[in-house]
Design a protein around this motif. Structure first.
Motif, PDB file in Angstrom:
ATOM      1  N   ASN A  81       0.665  -0.958  -0.107  1.00 16.92           N
ATOM      2  CA  ASN A  81      -0.096   0.157   0.009  1.00 16.92           C
ATOM      3  C   ASN A  81       0.853   1.200  -0.221  1.00 16.92           C
ATOM      4  OD1 ASN A  81       0.129   0.551   2.899  1.00 16.92           O
ATOM      5  ND2 ASN A  81      -0.979  -0.617   3.036  1.00 16.92           N
ATOM      6  N   ASP A  82      -0.079   2.377   0.076  1.00 13.19           N
ATOM      7  CA  ASP A  82       0.822   3.989   0.535  1.00 13.19           C
ATOM      8  C   ASP A  82       2.419   3.658   1.414  1.00 13.19           C
ATOM      9  OD1 ASP A  82      -1.176   4.237   1.912  1.00 13.19           O
ATOM     10  OD2 ASP A  82      -1.573   6.136   0.998  1.00 13.19           O
ATOM     11  N   LYS A  83       1.935   3.186   2.476  1.00 13.15           N
ATOM     12  CA  LYS A  83       2.963   3.307   3.856  1.00 13.15           C
ATOM     13  C   LYS A  83       4.333   2.228   3.022  1.00 13.15           C
ATOM     14  CE  LYS A  83       0.170   4.773   7.044  1.00 13.15           C
ATOM     15  NZ  LYS A  83      -1.142   5.079   5.989  1.00 13.15           N
ATOM     16  N   ALA A  84       4.268   1.472   1.744  1.00 14.38           N
ATOM     17  CA  ALA A  84       5.101   0.433   1.963  1.00 14.38           C
ATOM     18  C   ALA A  84       4.729  -1.181   2.130  1.00 14.38           C
ATOM     19  CB  ALA A  84       6.263   0.884   1.755  1.00 14.38           C
ATOM     20  N   GLN A  85       3.627  -1.007   3.214  1.00 20.45           N
ATOM     21  CA  GLN A  85       3.363  -2.252   3.946  1.00 20.45           C
ATOM     22  C   GLN A  85       2.498  -3.195   2.899  1.00 20.45           C
ATOM     23  OE1 GLN A  85       0.429   0.104   6.540  1.00 20.45           O
ATOM     24  NE2 GLN A  85       1.170  -1.020   8.120  1.00 20.45           N
ATOM     25  N   VAL A  86       3.291  -4.373   2.831  1.00 14.85           N
ATOM     26  CA  VAL A  86       3.153  -5.424   2.768  1.00 14.85           C
ATOM     27  C   VAL A  86       1.523  -5.712   2.661  1.00 14.85           C
ATOM     28  CG1 VAL A  86       3.695  -8.248   1.974  1.00 14.85           C
ATOM     29  CG2 VAL A  86       5.587  -6.308   2.339  1.00 14.85           C
ATOM     30  N   LEU A  87       0.938  -6.412   2.145  1.00 10.09           N
ATOM     31  CA  LEU A  87      -0.501  -7.055   1.907  1.00 10.09           C
ATOM     32  C   LEU A  87      -0.697  -8.568   1.716  1.00 10.09           C
ATOM     33  CD1 LEU A  87      -2.178  -3.990   0.227  1.00 10.09           C
ATOM     34  CD2 LEU A  87      -1.272  -4.353   2.459  1.00 10.09           C
ATOM     35  N   ASP A  88      -1.934  -8.869   2.597  1.00 14.25           N
ATOM     36  CA  ASP A  88      -1.899 -10.273   2.541  1.00 14.25           C
ATOM     37  C   ASP A  88      -2.972 -10.549   1.033  1.00 14.25           C
ATOM     38  OD1 ASP A  88      -4.654  -9.534   3.354  1.00 14.25           O
ATOM     39  OD2 ASP A  88      -3.888 -10.719   5.133  1.00 14.25           O
ATOM     40  N   GLY A  89      -3.574 -12.039   0.974  1.00 12.38           N
ATOM     41  CA  GLY A  89      -4.434 -11.942  -0.013  1.00 12.38           C
ATOM     42  C   GLY A  89      -5.737 -11.195   0.192  1.00 12.38           C
ATOM     43  N   GLU A  90      -6.207 -10.995   1.152  1.00 16.67           N
ATOM     44  CA  GLU A  90      -7.145  -9.849   1.759  1.00 16.67           C
ATOM     45  C   GLU A  90      -7.216  -8.560   1.792  1.00 16.67           C
ATOM     46  OE1 GLU A  90      -8.331 -11.491   5.337  1.00 16.67           O
ATOM     47  OE2 GLU A  90      -9.099 -13.768   4.628  1.00 16.67           O
ATOM     48  N   ARG A  91      -6.159  -8.137   1.548  1.00 12.62           N
ATOM     49  CA  ARG A  91      -6.046  -6.966   1.164  1.00 12.62           C
ATOM     50  C   ARG A  91      -5.216  -6.197   2.473  1.00 12.62           C
ATOM     51  NH1 ARG A  91      -4.695  -6.101  -4.181  1.00 12.62           N
ATOM     52  NH2 ARG A  91      -4.464  -3.045  -3.687  1.00 12.62           N
ATOM     53  N   LYS A  92      -5.157  -7.004   3.320  1.00 13.48           N
ATOM     54  CA  LYS A  92      -4.667  -6.587   4.493  1.00 13.48           C
ATOM     55  C   LYS A  92      -2.933  -6.872   5.363  1.00 13.48           C
ATOM     56  CE  LYS A  92      -9.177  -8.189   6.542  1.00 13.48           C
ATOM     57  NZ  LYS A  92      -9.539  -8.849   7.873  1.00 13.48           N
ATOM     58  N   PRO A  93      -2.864  -5.172   5.552  1.00  6.85           N
ATOM     59  CA  PRO A  93      -1.260  -4.837   5.957  1.00  6.85           C
ATOM     60  C   PRO A  93      -0.761  -6.645   7.211  1.00  6.85           C
ATOM     61  CG  PRO A  93      -2.080  -2.992   6.055  1.00  6.85           C
ATOM     62  CD  PRO A  93      -3.737  -4.093   5.977  1.00  6.85           C
ATOM     63  N   ILE A  94       0.376  -6.559   6.386  1.00 13.17           N
ATOM     64  CA  ILE A  94       1.247  -7.833   7.229  1.00 13.17           C
ATOM     65  C   ILE A  94       1.836  -6.722   8.522  1.00 13.17           C
ATOM     66  CG2 ILE A  94       2.608  -9.283   7.809  1.00 13.17           C
ATOM     67  CD1 ILE A  94       1.789 -10.435   4.965  1.00 13.17           C
ATOM     68  N   GLU A  95       2.056  -6.901   9.185  1.00 13.30           N
ATOM     69  CA  GLU A  95       2.015  -6.404  10.721  1.00 13.30           C
ATOM     70  C   GLU A  95       3.464  -6.499  10.369  1.00 13.30           C
ATOM     71  OE1 GLU A  95       0.061  -5.971  14.473  1.00 13.30           O
ATOM     72  OE2 GLU A  95      -1.036  -7.232  13.891  1.00 13.30           O
ATOM     73  N   GLY A  96       4.548  -5.476  10.462  1.00 13.64           N
ATOM     74  CA  GLY A  96       5.333  -5.478  11.262  1.00 13.64           C
ATOM     75  C   GLY A  96       6.455  -5.787   9.416  1.00 13.64           C
ATOM     76  N   LEU A  97       5.749  -5.857   8.226  1.00 12.63           N
ATOM     77  CA  LEU A  97       6.248  -6.113   7.440  1.00 12.63           C
ATOM     78  C   LEU A  97       6.177  -4.795   6.148  1.00 12.63           C
ATOM     79  CD1 LEU A  97       7.714  -8.058   5.934  1.00 12.63           C
ATOM     80  CD2 LEU A  97       5.542  -9.320   4.882  1.00 12.63           C
ATOM     81  N   PHE A  98       7.421  -4.186   5.511  1.00 18.57           N
ATOM     82  CA  PHE A  98       7.653  -3.826   4.639  1.00 18.57           C
ATOM     83  C   PHE A  98       8.251  -4.067   3.069  1.00 18.57           C
ATOM     84  CE2 PHE A  98       6.941  -1.989   8.532  1.00 18.57           C
ATOM     85  CZ  PHE A  98       5.791  -0.922   8.277  1.00 18.57           C
ATOM     86  N   ALA A  99       8.002  -3.225   2.343  1.00 20.05           N
ATOM     87  CA  ALA A  99       8.821  -4.015   0.785  1.00 20.05           C
ATOM     88  C   ALA A  99       8.828  -2.161  -0.193  1.00 20.05           C
ATOM     89  CB  ALA A  99       8.017  -5.103   0.045  1.00 20.05           C
ATOM     90  N   VAL A 100       9.821  -1.750  -0.042  1.00 22.81           N
ATOM     91  CA  VAL A 100      10.286  -1.141  -1.403  1.00 22.81           C
ATOM     92  C   VAL A 100      10.987  -1.428  -2.660  1.00 22.81           C
ATOM     93  CG1 VAL A 100      10.160   0.641   0.558  1.00 22.81           C
ATOM     94  CG2 VAL A 100      12.746  -0.551  -0.855  1.00 22.81           C
ATOM     95  N   GLY A 101      11.007  -0.676  -3.468  1.00 22.71           N
ATOM     96  CA  GLY A 101      11.626  -1.550  -4.911  1.00 22.71           C
ATOM     97  C   GLY A 101      11.305  -1.849  -5.710  1.00 22.71           C
ATOM     98  N   ASN A 102      12.364  -2.629  -6.713  1.00 19.59           N
ATOM     99  CA  ASN A 102      11.401  -4.231  -7.224  1.00 19.59           C
ATOM    100  C   ASN A 102      10.679  -5.451  -7.269  1.00 19.59           C
ATOM    101  OD1 ASN A 102      12.537  -1.798  -9.355  1.00 19.59           O
ATOM    102  ND2 ASN A 102      14.013  -3.270 -10.179  1.00 19.59           N
ATOM    103  N   CYS A 103      11.690  -5.503  -5.409  1.00 15.35           N
ATOM    104  CA  CYS A 103       9.564  -6.611  -5.104  1.00 15.35           C
ATOM    105  C   CYS A 103       9.149  -6.086  -4.299  1.00 15.35           C
ATOM    106  CB  CYS A 103      11.153  -6.510  -3.994  1.00 15.35           C
ATOM    107  SG  CYS A 103      11.585  -6.133  -2.710  1.00 15.35           S
ATOM    108  N   SER A 104       8.108  -5.197  -4.571  1.00 14.70           N
ATOM    109  CA  SER A 104       6.934  -4.366  -4.350  1.00 14.70           C
ATOM    110  C   SER A 104       6.161  -4.182  -5.866  1.00 14.70           C
ATOM    111  CB  SER A 104       7.260  -3.166  -3.679  1.00 14.70           C
ATOM    112  OG  SER A 104       8.008  -2.222  -4.213  1.00 14.70           O
ATOM    113  N   GLY A 105       4.737  -3.865  -5.494  1.00 11.31           N
ATOM    114  CA  GLY A 105       3.901  -3.010  -6.810  1.00 11.31           C
ATOM    115  C   GLY A 105       3.068  -3.109  -6.199  1.00 11.31           C
TER     116      GLY A 105
END
Length: 535
Positions: A477-501
């Motif tokens: 999402n716009d905070k770089a939080q990684v989302l699960d399959g229900e589009r909910k943030p996984i607490e404590g996990l972020f991704a930036v750059g070419n491994c995100s989208g």
């Protein structure tokens, strides 16, 4: 030997991708040879150095064969450390994230698989808000989304648009602090005057001598002690307690397992997966035939994230397949619609195709090659087509070593580029006939680009293509939080750059904004490092 228990849970994934995992602990129960993925399909039929664990969704054991990521649960470790923020990957996004988090007051650890920091790309750009306005910037990002078939996430694009100027000015200041000198080690220039009825945009480009590896390595050396870089120490598995990612296991150079706790968050910045054929087969199979320009980009972060419940970007992944050798042969007449032939000496397309699309055409041609054919009138023809031509001196200076060939006859040119002479002569004769008759009856190229080749000497620009980057990854999402399959943030996990989208969305990388890919990595590294440090 210490032990710890943790829950590597499998979240539900989007049904559209066939990823339907349940939130259960990853354990040894699924290690039978006929293990099933959570969508019911076979996890893998490939031979593998690992036992066959029950893997979430579309993952298979073959995905891990090229990767540092480890699928089987880790229950023992040899040593442990604790930090506020842990960043996996010392590259274009990871290094700025680490420095920004440290400056924001966090105790930071930066893990790097290689023995040095590693980056790619030639430069980066930003919207220059000293000469632009926010409304113009929003129009520019709307245009970017249109190129991406409106499949890019607007909120992700907007973060870049509003923060890139601050981020790149900060980045350049850090490189100067690390010892780089403007006009010696890097240069800046204003590009791309995008004009809109309600606003304009000027972009500023920064080019670094030696490419982006130069500032990345310099920054890592200068700030390495501040951000506690662990070299030759890849992250191999995320640690999850309940629904929160609390750290990462890393494999040290001697093979021992290091447990690293992250009290605020883990930022994945591991780059793409172009060197992982198992992942390419699933997510981007049309990149498989091309040579890969990078090494060790094996999807480690993607795999670790998915094992912890992250959802992979569901739309088609965006590829950057450009020139194998990014030099004068690439930049000269890069988008020009002159006659093009394959290694059989045959024309195969209307040539008014943007440079970023040409890989889609050459993948069906022998050796994946695009050969532009011009004659000595190319300068005047460029001007007739509204382009600024290179000089004859610039063209000939590239020479055969750079893929530019010159000959007095078409037969001699064909021999120089190793294509059948009779086929090349016939192709040019047919092309000239179409030009004289006023229309491209073979491929439909606009008539204004149909200019004959009749005046020797003749030139051939031999262009090969290779994968530079894959710019898609874990859904964020716009905070770089990684989302699960229900589009909910996984607490404590972020991704930036070419491994995100999904920052992009088109099958091909847009090139209207020069240096956008690198700028996205730096901007998100800067913004996310600060954000996580302040949690």
């Amino acid at each position: 030997m210490q032990t710890t228990s943790h829950d590597i849970s499998r979240r539900s994934f989007l049904a559209a991708t066939g990823i339907l995992g349940a939130s259960t602990a990853l354990g040894l129960a699924g290690c039978a040879n006929d293990a099933k993925a959570s969508d019911g399909s076979s996890a893998s039929s490939d031979s593998s150095p690992y036992p066959q664990y029950d893997l979430p969704g579309r993952l298979s054991m073959s995905d891990f064969e090229a990767s540092a990521a480890q699928p089987e649960p880790i229950n023992e470790f040899d040593s442990e450390e604790s930090y506020d923020v842990v960043i996996i990957g010392a590259g274009t996004g990871g290094v700025p994230a680490a420095i920004a988090a440290h400056e924001a007051g966090a105790n930071v650890c930066l893990l790097q698989k290689e023995s040095v920091a590693v980056a790619q790309g030639t430069g980066c750009s930003c919207i220059n808000y000293d000469q632009s306005n926010e409304l113009g910037a929003m129009h520019l990002m709307h245009s970017l989304r249109e190129f991406c078939s409106f499949r890019a996430n607007w909120e992700l694009d907007k973060v870049w648009a509003l923060n890139c100027f601050e981020a790149l000015n900060w980045y350049v200041a850090k490189t100067e602090e690390a010892g780089l000198v403007k006009d010696v080690d890097f240069k800046s220039k204003d590009l791309g005057n995008f004009e809109y009825p309600e606003g304009n945009v000027i972009t500023t480009m920064y080019d670094f001598t030696g490419g982006m590896n130069t500032p990345t390595v310099k920054l890592a050396e200068h700030f390495g002690d501040d951000v506690n870089i662990h070299y030759e120490c890849p992250g191999i598995q995320l640690i999850k307690e309940g629904d929160r990612v609390t750290g990462v296991y890393a494999r040290q150079k001697d093979g021992s397992i290091l447990k690293i706790t992250a009290t605020k968050g883990v930022i994945i910045a591991t780059g793409d997966y172009q060197n992982n054929d198992g992942m390419l087969e699933k997510y981007l199979p049309n990149a498989l035939p091309f040579e890969k320009k990078q090494s060790n980009k094996t999807g480690d972060g993607h795999l670790m994230g998915m094992m912890a419940g992250a959802a992979m970007q569901t739309i088609g992944h965006t590829k950057m397949i450009h020139a194998k050798n990014w030099g004068a042969n690439c930049t000269l007449l890069k988008n020009s619609p002159f006659l093009a032939v394959n290694m059989n000496g045959e024309r195969f397309t209307a040539e008014d195709v943007g440079f970023y699309y040409r890989n889609n055409l050459v993948q069906y041609q022998p050796d994946g090659v695009w050969i532009t054919i011009i004659d000595s009138e190319f300068g005047a023809q460029c001007e007739a087509m509204g382009e600024k031509p290179p000089t004859l001196e610039e063209l000939e200076a590239v020479g055969e070593e750079g893929g530019v060939y010159k000959a007095d006859t078409l037969e001699e040119l064909a021999n120089a580029i190793n294509v059948p002479a009779d086929a090349l002569v016939a192709t040019v004769e047919r092309y000239n006939e179409l030009c004289d008759n006023g229309g491209d009856l073979d491929f439909g190229k606009p008539t204004k680009y149909m200019l004959p080749l009749t005046t020797p000497p003749y030139y051939a620009l031999h262009k090969e293509f290779a994968v530079s980057a894959i710019t898609s990854g874990l859904t964020t999402n716009d905070k770089a939080q990684v989302l699960d399959g229900e589009r909910k943030p996984i607490e404590g996990l972020f991704a930036v750059g070419n491994c995100s989208g999904p920052f992009y969305g088109s099958i091909d990388y847009p090139m209207d904004i020069a240096g956008l890919s690198v700028s996205r990595c730096i901007t998100y590294g800067y913004v996310t490092g600060k954000y996580v440090a302040n949690l």
